[in-house]
Design an enzyme around this catalytic site. Structure first.
Site, PDB file in Angstrom:
ATOM      1  N   LYS A  69       3.436   6.281  -8.411  1.00  0.00           N
ATOM      2  CA  LYS A  69       2.417   5.681  -9.291  1.00  0.00           C
ATOM      3  C   LYS A  69       1.067   6.409  -9.201  1.00  0.00           C
ATOM      4  O   LYS A  69       0.296   6.389 -10.147  1.00  0.00           O
ATOM      5  CB  LYS A  69       2.245   4.195  -8.974  1.00  0.00           C
ATOM      6  CG  LYS A  69       3.417   3.341  -9.436  1.00  0.00           C
ATOM      7  CD  LYS A  69       3.121   1.861  -9.282  1.00  0.00           C
ATOM      8  CE  LYS A  69       4.299   1.010  -9.716  1.00  0.00           C
ATOM      9  NZ  LYS A  69       4.006  -0.413  -9.672  1.00  0.00           N
ATOM     10  N   ASP A 105       0.949  -3.226 -14.944  1.00  0.00           N
ATOM     11  CA  ASP A 105       1.105  -4.231 -13.878  1.00  0.00           C
ATOM     12  C   ASP A 105       0.060  -5.337 -14.058  1.00  0.00           C
ATOM     13  O   ASP A 105       0.318  -6.501 -13.772  1.00  0.00           O
ATOM     14  CB  ASP A 105       0.943  -3.590 -12.495  1.00  0.00           C
ATOM     15  CG  ASP A 105       2.188  -2.798 -12.088  1.00  0.00           C
ATOM     16  OD1 ASP A 105       3.284  -3.115 -12.601  1.00  0.00           O
ATOM     17  OD2 ASP A 105       2.064  -1.862 -11.282  1.00  0.00           O
ATOM     18  N   ARG A 151      -3.146  -6.816   6.675  1.00  0.00           N
ATOM     19  CA  ARG A 151      -2.870  -6.364   8.044  1.00  0.00           C
ATOM     20  C   ARG A 151      -3.875  -5.283   8.453  1.00  0.00           C
ATOM     21  O   ARG A 151      -4.455  -5.344   9.525  1.00  0.00           O
ATOM     22  CB  ARG A 151      -1.421  -5.839   8.097  1.00  0.00           C
ATOM     23  CG  ARG A 151      -0.997  -5.312   9.434  1.00  0.00           C
ATOM     24  CD  ARG A 151       0.435  -4.884   9.397  1.00  0.00           C
ATOM     25  NE  ARG A 151       0.695  -3.808   8.403  1.00  0.00           N
ATOM     26  CZ  ARG A 151       1.884  -3.286   8.173  1.00  0.00           C
ATOM     27  NH1 ARG A 151       2.940  -3.728   8.837  1.00  0.00           N
ATOM     28  NH2 ARG A 151       2.028  -2.324   7.284  1.00  0.00           N
TER      29      ARG A 151
HETATM   30  P1  ATR Z   1       2.787  -1.743  -3.224  1.00  0.00           P
HETATM   31  O1  ATR Z   1       2.379  -0.522  -3.995  1.00  0.00           O
HETATM   32  O2  ATR Z   1       4.112  -2.313  -3.641  1.00  0.00           O
HETATM   33  O3  ATR Z   1       1.715  -2.787  -3.186  1.00  0.00           O
HETATM   34  P2  ATR Z   1       2.080  -0.627  -0.667  1.00  0.00           P
HETATM   35  O4  ATR Z   1       0.980   0.117  -1.340  1.00  0.00           O
HETATM   36  O5  ATR Z   1       2.927   0.113   0.303  1.00  0.00           O
HETATM   37  O6  ATR Z   1       3.069  -1.244  -1.725  1.00  0.00           O
HETATM   38  O7  ATR Z   1       1.438  -1.917   0.040  1.00  0.00           O
HETATM   39  C1  ATR Z   1       2.174  -2.776   0.816  1.00  0.00           C
HETATM   40  C2  ATR Z   1       1.284  -3.898   1.337  1.00  0.00           C
HETATM   41  O8  ATR Z   1       2.092  -4.736   2.170  1.00  0.00           O
HETATM   42  C3  ATR Z   1       0.136  -3.421   2.209  1.00  0.00           C
HETATM   43  O9  ATR Z   1      -0.960  -4.294   2.029  1.00  0.00           O
HETATM   44  C4  ATR Z   1       0.707  -3.555   3.614  1.00  0.00           C
HETATM   45  O10 ATR Z   1      -0.246  -3.749   4.628  1.00  0.00           O
HETATM   46  P3  ATR Z   1      -1.017  -2.493   5.294  1.00  0.00           P
HETATM   47  O11 ATR Z   1      -2.116  -2.157   4.340  1.00  0.00           O
HETATM   48  O12 ATR Z   1      -1.500  -2.997   6.585  1.00  0.00           O
HETATM   49  O13 ATR Z   1       0.013  -1.401   5.423  1.00  0.00           O
HETATM   50  C5  ATR Z   1       1.510  -4.826   3.455  1.00  0.00           C
HETATM   51  N1  ATR Z   1       2.565  -4.921   4.475  1.00  0.00           N
HETATM   52  C6  ATR Z   1       3.712  -4.207   4.523  1.00  0.00           C
HETATM   53  N2  ATR Z   1       4.443  -4.573   5.596  1.00  0.00           N
HETATM   54  C7  ATR Z   1       3.749  -5.556   6.229  1.00  0.00           C
HETATM   55  C8  ATR Z   1       3.992  -6.375   7.374  1.00  0.00           C
HETATM   56  N3  ATR Z   1       5.106  -6.255   8.098  1.00  0.00           N
HETATM   57  N4  ATR Z   1       3.052  -7.291   7.715  1.00  0.00           N
HETATM   58  C9  ATR Z   1       1.925  -7.422   6.981  1.00  0.00           C
HETATM   59  N5  ATR Z   1       1.654  -6.701   5.887  1.00  0.00           N
HETATM   60  C10 ATR Z   1       2.542  -5.782   5.500  1.00  0.00           C
END
Ligand code: ATR
Length: 270
Positions: A69, A105, A151
């Site tokens: 993206k 989106d 997180r």
């Molecule tokens: P997308 O484009 O689908 O939003 P992404 O950019 O990879 O995917 O974002 C994933 C989100 O899920 C992030 O906010 C990530 O937190 P971090 O910024 O700390 O990486 C969150 N996320 C993924 N796994 C997680 C987990 N086990 N616990 C808490 N947050 C999680």
């Protein structure tokens, strides 16, 4: 629809793509609306190669999914303002060999939250990735009071700077009363469907809980939201809303989104 010499090619690009439901949904809508096109999945790790294919083949409409993206953006001839503000493109329209990037989106989120009036409401946004950026853009424009919880806090701070709102810690949750909760993290996604990003003790009657995850319905978060008496909105609504907007951009025609979404939901949940 019977394919013929006039059938146009549309694609979804990503890596991996086996999970993508875009071909299923698009091909269903094309048949429904007599659009003489077919959508195929182009799964490849090389974005440069994919960009050349969609430009030259051509692919009239391209759905862009993980992890491209952002990576697709340098290959485009033009990017609309909203996609620029979010920093992500999920839709490419090929017009006479020129590639135009959009982000639908936001339209998907607006459709999912169509019954919620976010203005002046406190909305808790979980996550700070691509989906969260689209949600923050929509909420910011709608006049919601956004609480960010992620997180990695530094990423939430960046969102706050761009779209307004307040960053909170998990320890602050009992002090803040959000009437809308949006999960834009990947927690609860297949195969870890037993996980939830949010402790159910904070879920309450009267709240609206929207989970952007569209696979594995309902997610644990949505099940627990319903049990608590909250209104649960699934990511399926967002997925359908963003796809129908893609088709509007492709055909230049307005869709009856409410009507089409009803049958699309059935197809997707099979
Ligand atoms: P997308 O484009 O689908 O939003 P992404 O950019 O990879 O995917 O974002 C994933 C989100 O899920 C992030 O906010 C990530 O937190 P971090 O910024 O700390 O990486 C969150 N996320 C993924 N796994 C997680 C987990 N086990 N616990 C808490 N947050 C999680």
């Amino acid at each position: 629809m019977i394919f013929n010499g006039h059938t146009k090619l549309n694609t979804v690009i990503g890596y991996p793509l086996s999970h993508s439901k875009s071909p299923l949904l698009h091909n269903f809508i094309y048949r429904r609306l007599n659009i003489n096109a077919v959508m195929l999945a182009l799964e490849n790790p090389k974005i440069g190669l994919l960009a050349r294919i969609i430009k030259n083949f051509p692919s009239g409409l391209t759905c862009v999914t993980m992890p491209f993206k952002q990576a697709i953006m340098p290959f485009l001839d033009s990017i609309d303002e909203r996609a620029k503000a979010i920093g992500a493109v999920n839709t490419v329209i090929n017009k006479k060999g020129k590639l135009f990037g959009f982000n639908t989106d936001i339209d998907g989120i607006a459709f999912a939250l169509r019954k919620v009036k976010p203005k002046n409401k406190t909305v808790l946004l979980l996550g700070a990735g691509g989906a969260a950026r689209a949600a923050a853009y929509f909420l910011g424009k709608s006049g919601a009071k956004i609480l960010y919880l992620n997180r990695t806090q530094s990423k939430a701070l960046r969102l706050k700077k761009e779209f307004g709102g307040v960053v909170i810690n998990p320890a602050d949750l009992s002090r803040h009363q959000a009437s809308v909760i949006i999960n834009a993290t990947s927690v609860g996604m297949n195969p870890k469907i037993f996980k939830t990003p949010f402790d159910k003790k904070y879920l309450k009657k009267g709240q609206v809980v929207f989970d952007v995850i569209y696979s594995s319905q309902p997610t644990r978060l949505l099940k627990e939201a319903k049990q608590a008496g909250a209104t649960a909105i699934s990511g399926m609504d967002m997925f359908i809303g963003q796809a129908l907007r893609q088709i509007e951009l492709y055909t230049g025609k307005k869709m009856d989104v409410i009507k089409l979404s009803k049958t699309a939901r059935k197809i997707l949940s099979r």
